[in-house]
Design a protein around this motif. Structure first.
Motif, PDB file in Angstrom:
ATOM      1  N   HIS A  11       0.838  -1.202   0.000  1.00 53.41           N
ATOM      2  CA  HIS A  11       0.000   0.000   0.000  1.00 53.41           C
ATOM      3  C   HIS A  11       0.867   1.244   0.000  1.00 53.41           C
ATOM      4  O   HIS A  11       1.938   1.260   0.612  1.00 53.41           O
ATOM      5  CB  HIS A  11      -0.911   0.015   1.231  1.00 53.41           C
TER       6      HIS A  11
ATOM      7  N   VAL B 177      -5.935   7.666  -4.688  1.00 53.69           N
ATOM      8  CA  VAL B 177      -6.703   6.584  -4.072  1.00 53.69           C
ATOM      9  C   VAL B 177      -5.793   5.386  -3.827  1.00 53.69           C
ATOM     10  O   VAL B 177      -4.769   5.225  -4.503  1.00 53.69           O
ATOM     11  CB  VAL B 177      -7.915   6.167  -4.941  1.00 53.69           C
ATOM     12  N   ASP B 178      -6.177   4.542  -2.876  1.00 50.83           N
ATOM     13  CA  ASP B 178      -5.388   3.341  -2.601  1.00 50.83           C
ATOM     14  C   ASP B 178      -5.713   2.245  -3.605  1.00 50.83           C
ATOM     15  O   ASP B 178      -6.527   2.436  -4.512  1.00 50.83           O
ATOM     16  CB  ASP B 178      -5.573   2.874  -1.154  1.00 50.83           C
TER      17      ASP B 178
ATOM     18  N   SER C 248      -7.545  -0.201  -3.510  1.00 49.99           N
ATOM     19  CA  SER C 248      -8.953  -0.586  -3.551  1.00 49.99           C
ATOM     20  C   SER C 248      -9.844   0.540  -4.065  1.00 49.99           C
ATOM     21  O   SER C 248     -11.056   0.399  -4.108  1.00 49.99           O
ATOM     22  CB  SER C 248      -9.420  -1.004  -2.160  1.00 49.99           C
ATOM     23  N   GLY C 249      -9.243   1.674  -4.414  1.00 47.93           N
ATOM     24  CA  GLY C 249     -10.005   2.801  -4.927  1.00 47.93           C
ATOM     25  C   GLY C 249     -10.529   3.742  -3.862  1.00 47.93           C
ATOM     26  O   GLY C 249     -11.296   4.658  -4.162  1.00 47.93           O
ATOM     27  N   ASN C 250     -10.122   3.547  -2.611  1.00 47.24           N
ATOM     28  CA  ASN C 250     -10.563   4.429  -1.521  1.00 47.24           C
ATOM     29  C   ASN C 250      -9.678   5.669  -1.469  1.00 47.24           C
ATOM     30  O   ASN C 250      -8.450   5.546  -1.517  1.00 47.24           O
ATOM     31  CB  ASN C 250     -10.486   3.688  -0.178  1.00 47.24           C
ATOM     32  N   PRO C 251     -10.264   6.850  -1.352  1.00 45.94           N
ATOM     33  CA  PRO C 251      -9.464   8.081  -1.334  1.00 45.94           C
ATOM     34  C   PRO C 251      -8.485   8.122  -0.158  1.00 45.94           C
ATOM     35  O   PRO C 251      -8.849   7.845   0.974  1.00 45.94           O
ATOM     36  CB  PRO C 251     -10.502   9.192  -1.202  1.00 45.94           C
TER      37      PRO C 251
ATOM     38  N   GLU D 224     -11.333  12.166  -8.277  1.00 45.40           N
ATOM     39  CA  GLU D 224     -11.449  10.893  -7.549  1.00 45.40           C
ATOM     40  C   GLU D 224     -11.866   9.762  -8.481  1.00 45.40           C
ATOM     41  O   GLU D 224     -11.340   8.652  -8.394  1.00 45.40           O
ATOM     42  CB  GLU D 224     -12.442  11.011  -6.392  1.00 45.40           C
TER      43      GLU D 224
ATOM     44  N   PHE E  24      -9.739   6.390  -9.363  1.00 47.24           N
ATOM     45  CA  PHE E  24     -10.351   5.073  -9.161  1.00 47.24           C
ATOM     46  C   PHE E  24     -10.279   4.245 -10.440  1.00 47.24           C
ATOM     47  O   PHE E  24      -9.936   3.058 -10.415  1.00 47.24           O
ATOM     48  CB  PHE E  24     -11.812   5.255  -8.723  1.00 47.24           C
TER      49      PHE E  24
ATOM     50  N   SER F 286      -8.122   0.795 -10.920  1.00 47.22           N
ATOM     51  CA  SER F 286      -8.953  -0.384 -11.167  1.00 47.22           C
ATOM     52  C   SER F 286      -8.488  -1.171 -12.379  1.00 47.22           C
ATOM     53  O   SER F 286      -8.522  -2.400 -12.378  1.00 47.22           O
ATOM     54  CB  SER F 286     -10.413   0.023 -11.369  1.00 47.22           C
TER      55      SER F 286
END
Length: 190
Positions: free
Chosen positions: A62, A91-92, A94-97, A115, A119, A123
């Motif tokens: 990460h 974003v990480d 997993s797509g989380n900001p 954002e 994502f 992805s």
């Protein structure tokens, strides 16, 4: 002194029935409370943790918050050097900001767009400009929730796997947005 009238048989039966109901409820309540206490007094044995074997696990990498912040600031600064007002999102995997920065004067739509571009890039592990070209062959890609197939997003990888995405929005063209996103990603390799 007035004489008292003797209650009727019906009244006496009703009063007796009510008294009996009150006594019965008290007995049932006492029994129920006693049963609850005896159940509570017997603690349940907690389940022991189950250890997974190494072959059942994967490891993931990460991006740190400091690294995400550094990348976002670098992207905003690259845009500011060109006189552009943009928003940047990192974003990480997993797509989380992780970090979202809205540059001075950036449009209100740019925040959400940045954002969504980030994502989309993480992805598919591809720049969003490349993904936008793929829409000609697969137009339904644009229907996937949370995605935005416009230039301006770039993935960040470690050992070939995506670990983050950087999205930029607000410049007059997607090519500029993507150039600023790449400037943000470039500081991570130094």
């Amino acid at each position: 002194m007035p004489s008292r009238k003797k209650p009727s048989v019906r009244t006496r039966v009703l009063a007796g029935g009510a008294a009996l109901a009150v006594v019965g409820a008290g007995v049932v309540g006492t029994v129920a409370a006693g049963a609850a206490d005896s159940t509570a007094a017997t603690p349940a044995t907690p389940a022991a943790p189950v250890a997974a074997r190494g072959s059942e696990l994967t490891r993931s990498t990460h991006l740190t918050l400091d690294a995400a912040t550094k990348a976002a600031r670098a992207a905003v600064e690259a845009a500011e050097k060109d006189g552009r007002q943009v928003s940047v999102a990192v974003v990480d995997r997993s797509g989380n900001p992780l970090v979202t920065l809205r540059g001075d004067g950036a449009g209100p739509q740019s925040y959400d767009s940045a954002e969504r571009k980030a994502f989309t890039a993480v992805s598919w592990n591809a720049p969003t400009s490349e993904l936008a070209r793929r829409l000609a062959q697969a137009p339904n890609l644009k229907d996937i929730p949370g995605t935005l197939f416009l230039a301006g997003g770039t993935p960040v990888t470690a050992e070939g796997a995506p670990v983050a995405g950087i999205g930029v929005a607000g410049a007059p063209s997607g090519d500029l947005d993507e150039r600023y996103a790449q400037a943000g990603a470039a500081v991570l390799g130094r």
